[in-house]
Design a protein around this motif. Sequence first.
Motif, PDB file in Angstrom:
ATOM      1  N   GLU A  49       0.823  -1.209   0.000  1.00 22.34           N
ATOM      2  CA  GLU A  49       0.000   0.000   0.000  1.00 22.34           C
ATOM      3  C   GLU A  49       0.861   1.264   0.000  1.00 22.34           C
ATOM      4  O   GLU A  49       0.606   2.195  -0.771  1.00 22.34           O
ATOM      5  CB  GLU A  49      -0.941   0.000   1.203  1.00 22.34           C
ATOM      6  N   THR A  52       2.557   1.627  -3.380  1.00 22.16           N
ATOM      7  CA  THR A  52       1.608   2.051  -4.413  1.00 22.16           C
ATOM      8  C   THR A  52       1.316   3.538  -4.276  1.00 22.16           C
ATOM      9  O   THR A  52       1.253   4.258  -5.281  1.00 22.16           O
ATOM     10  CB  THR A  52       0.318   1.208  -4.348  1.00 22.16           C
ATOM     11  N   ASP A  53       1.150   4.036  -3.052  1.00 25.21           N
ATOM     12  CA  ASP A  53       0.959   5.482  -2.838  1.00 25.21           C
ATOM     13  C   ASP A  53       2.113   6.285  -3.426  1.00 25.21           C
ATOM     14  O   ASP A  53       1.901   7.311  -4.075  1.00 25.21           O
ATOM     15  CB  ASP A  53       0.850   5.805  -1.340  1.00 25.21           C
ATOM     16  N   ALA A  90      -5.799  -5.626  -4.808  1.00 25.90           N
ATOM     17  CA  ALA A  90      -5.644  -4.521  -3.851  1.00 25.90           C
ATOM     18  C   ALA A  90      -4.984  -3.318  -4.511  1.00 25.90           C
ATOM     19  O   ALA A  90      -5.395  -2.170  -4.286  1.00 25.90           O
ATOM     20  CB  ALA A  90      -4.841  -4.977  -2.637  1.00 25.90           C
ATOM     21  N   VAL A  91      -3.980  -3.556  -5.344  1.00 22.46           N
ATOM     22  CA  VAL A  91      -3.322  -2.458  -6.060  1.00 22.46           C
ATOM     23  C   VAL A  91      -4.312  -1.810  -7.022  1.00 22.46           C
ATOM     24  O   VAL A  91      -4.425  -0.581  -7.087  1.00 22.46           O
ATOM     25  CB  VAL A  91      -2.056  -2.937  -6.794  1.00 22.46           C
ATOM     26  N   THR A  93      -7.563  -1.706  -6.872  1.00 25.44           N
ATOM     27  CA  THR A  93      -8.551  -0.969  -6.083  1.00 25.44           C
ATOM     28  C   THR A  93      -7.963   0.338  -5.563  1.00 25.44           C
ATOM     29  O   THR A  93      -8.606   1.393  -5.636  1.00 25.44           O
ATOM     30  CB  THR A  93      -9.055  -1.844  -4.915  1.00 25.44           C
ATOM     31  N   GLN A  94      -6.742   0.291  -5.046  1.00 21.33           N
ATOM     32  CA  GLN A  94      -6.086   1.501  -4.527  1.00 21.33           C
ATOM     33  C   GLN A  94      -5.875   2.525  -5.635  1.00 21.33           C
ATOM     34  O   GLN A  94      -6.105   3.723  -5.440  1.00 21.33           O
ATOM     35  CB  GLN A  94      -4.755   1.115  -3.872  1.00 21.33           C
ATOM     36  N   SER A  98      -7.653   6.591  -6.219  1.00 21.71           N
ATOM     37  CA  SER A  98      -6.652   7.654  -6.123  1.00 21.71           C
ATOM     38  C   SER A  98      -6.878   8.728  -7.189  1.00 21.71           C
ATOM     39  O   SER A  98      -7.678   8.538  -8.108  1.00 21.71           O
ATOM     40  CB  SER A  98      -5.254   7.062  -6.312  1.00 21.71           C
TER      41      SER A  98
END
Length: 131
Positions: A49, A52-53, A90-91, A93-94, A98
Amino acid sequence: MTIERANPDKLHPTPGYHHITKVQADTLIYLAGQCPLDPSGDLAEGGLEGQTDQVIRNILVALESAGATPDDVVRTVIYVASPVRDDLAAVWTQLNASPLAPALTSASTLLGVAQLGFPGQLVEIDVTAAR
């Protein structure tokens, strides 16, 4: 410049991206694969997470410096160093939650890979934009 995105009726539905992105543009912008390195060159903390941010921040900076926005993105390839499908999801979705989300409506590919270039690196995104 024009960007047309399409999903032909004879292809499967997608979770937000388009099968086809057709572009007529004066300028193409190719970003190097954006890694989860902060401005000092350190690997971002926070696991998948946090990395990815950092990749999202790096892409937004690179696009802005090239005079582009996420709306100008015509192709993305997302690499996740994991064999676990939930990590890839998960990536995805993130990213879609964003400021980079508009970039993912174009042609996009999400891949699980064995490893990436930097020790401990978990995600990298390759971006092409058009102006």
